[in-house]
Design an enzyme around this catalytic site. Structure first.
Site, PDB file in Angstrom:
ATOM      1  N   ALA A  75     -52.372  -4.500   1.138  1.00 29.48           N
ATOM      2  CA  ALA A  75     -52.769  -3.601   2.228  1.00 29.48           C
ATOM      3  C   ALA A  75     -52.864  -4.375   3.528  1.00 29.48           C
ATOM      4  O   ALA A  75     -53.130  -5.579   3.546  1.00 29.48           O
ATOM      5  CB  ALA A  75     -54.104  -2.930   1.917  1.00 29.48           C
ATOM      6  N   GLU A 108     -46.518  -0.706  -9.059  1.00 26.68           N
ATOM      7  CA  GLU A 108     -46.630   0.756  -9.074  1.00 26.68           C
ATOM      8  C   GLU A 108     -46.959   1.223  -7.674  1.00 26.68           C
ATOM      9  O   GLU A 108     -47.729   0.567  -6.974  1.00 26.68           O
ATOM     10  CB  GLU A 108     -47.776   1.213  -9.989  1.00 26.68           C
ATOM     11  CG  GLU A 108     -47.468   1.178 -11.441  1.00 26.68           C
ATOM     12  CD  GLU A 108     -48.447   0.284 -12.177  1.00 26.68           C
ATOM     13  OE1 GLU A 108     -49.464  -0.098 -11.572  1.00 26.68           O
ATOM     14  OE2 GLU A 108     -48.173  -0.047 -13.331  1.00 26.68           O
ATOM     15  N   ASN A 113     -45.960   7.670  -1.221  1.00 24.84           N
ATOM     16  CA  ASN A 113     -46.162   6.546  -0.298  1.00 24.84           C
ATOM     17  C   ASN A 113     -44.807   5.990   0.171  1.00 24.84           C
ATOM     18  O   ASN A 113     -44.359   4.918  -0.234  1.00 24.84           O
ATOM     19  CB  ASN A 113     -47.000   5.453  -0.977  1.00 24.84           C
ATOM     20  CG  ASN A 113     -47.479   4.390   0.005  1.00 24.84           C
ATOM     21  OD1 ASN A 113     -47.022   4.355   1.151  1.00 24.84           O
ATOM     22  ND2 ASN A 113     -48.382   3.543  -0.445  1.00 24.84           N
ATOM     23  N   TYR A 120     -40.586  -1.845  -0.155  1.00 28.73           N
ATOM     24  CA  TYR A 120     -40.184  -2.488  -1.413  1.00 28.73           C
ATOM     25  C   TYR A 120     -38.663  -2.407  -1.593  1.00 28.73           C
ATOM     26  O   TYR A 120     -38.031  -3.378  -2.026  1.00 28.73           O
ATOM     27  CB  TYR A 120     -40.918  -1.840  -2.594  1.00 28.73           C
ATOM     28  CG  TYR A 120     -42.420  -2.010  -2.542  1.00 28.73           C
ATOM     29  CD1 TYR A 120     -42.998  -3.255  -2.262  1.00 28.73           C
ATOM     30  CD2 TYR A 120     -43.292  -0.938  -2.761  1.00 28.73           C
ATOM     31  CE1 TYR A 120     -44.374  -3.412  -2.200  1.00 28.73           C
ATOM     32  CE2 TYR A 120     -44.669  -1.092  -2.704  1.00 28.73           C
ATOM     33  CZ  TYR A 120     -45.198  -2.322  -2.419  1.00 28.73           C
ATOM     34  OH  TYR A 120     -46.560  -2.489  -2.355  1.00 28.73           O
TER      35      TYR A 120
END
Ligand SMILES: CC(C)(COP(=O)(O)OP(=O)(O)OC[C@H]1O[C@@H](n2cnc3c(N)ncnc32)[C@H](O)[C@@H]1OP(=O)(O)O)[C@@H](O)C(=O)NCCC(=O)NCCS
Length: 153
Positions: A75, A108, A113, A120
């Site tokens: 985060a 995961e 999102n 990613y």
């Protein structure tokens, strides 16, 4: 875009209060301090923070076993998002995973999102599977992604 200069260093226990401030505005439900403490005390964990002028603005973690790694969390503080910090943290974890001889990384991510999924994908992660109703608050499927690693050397 000019990249923000940050220092990536291991997460220490004294960082947890600052990390929790970011955690609490990033995840539902957030990890508690106890969860972080338990994680940090376990073997085969690697947690880092992104620090700018003494302030923690992001963090990320990795769990690894044999030749596989699992990104447990990542985060960035809301006011620092969209400035390349997530990419710095992710490339650090990928390089560190290669350095440790890992062959594949997994993670995961909430289906909705898209910011994280795009990030990613940019690093080569591919969708592997869906885990039905994995998340709560709100209930949502998890997308499992993986990245095969090649060593730097
Ligand atoms: C996901 C997160 C870590 C990304 O960190 P960040 O510092 O904002 O990301 P970056 O600025 O490095 O951007 C990385 C990529 O994310 C995507 N991205 C970032 N902000 C975006 C936005 N507002 N809209 C769409 N895509 C975006 C882009 O693909 C971007 O790559 P680019 O700069 O080459 O276009 C951050 O948004 C965050 O903390 N989110 C809440 C917690 C979370 O979802 N963690 C991941 C759990 S799996």
């Amino acid at each position: 875009m000019k990249t923000v200069e940050v220092r990536i260093r291991p997460l220490k226990l004294k960082d947890l209060d600052e990390v929790l401030l970011i955690e609490e505005c990033s995840f539902r439900p957030p990890w508690s301090k106890a969860t972080f403490l338990t994680e940090l005390q376990k073997e085969n964990r690697y947690y880092v923070v992104a620090e700018k002028e003494g302030k923690i603005i992001g963090y990320a973690g990795l769990y690894y076993l044999l030749r596989e790694g699992h990104i447990t969390t990542m985060a960035v503080a809301p006011e620092w998002r969209g400035k390349g910090i997530g990419k710095i943290l992710l490339s650090h974890l990928i390089n560190e995973s290669k350095r440790r001889g890992l062959k594949e990384l997994f993670l995961e991510v909430r289906e909705s999102n898209w910011v994280a999924r795009e990030m990613y994908q940019k690093f080569g992660f591919k969708m592997l599977a869906r885990r039905k109703r994995y998340y709560v608050q709100p209930i949502e499927d998890a997308i499992i992604m993986s990245l095969k690693l090649r060593s730097n050397s």
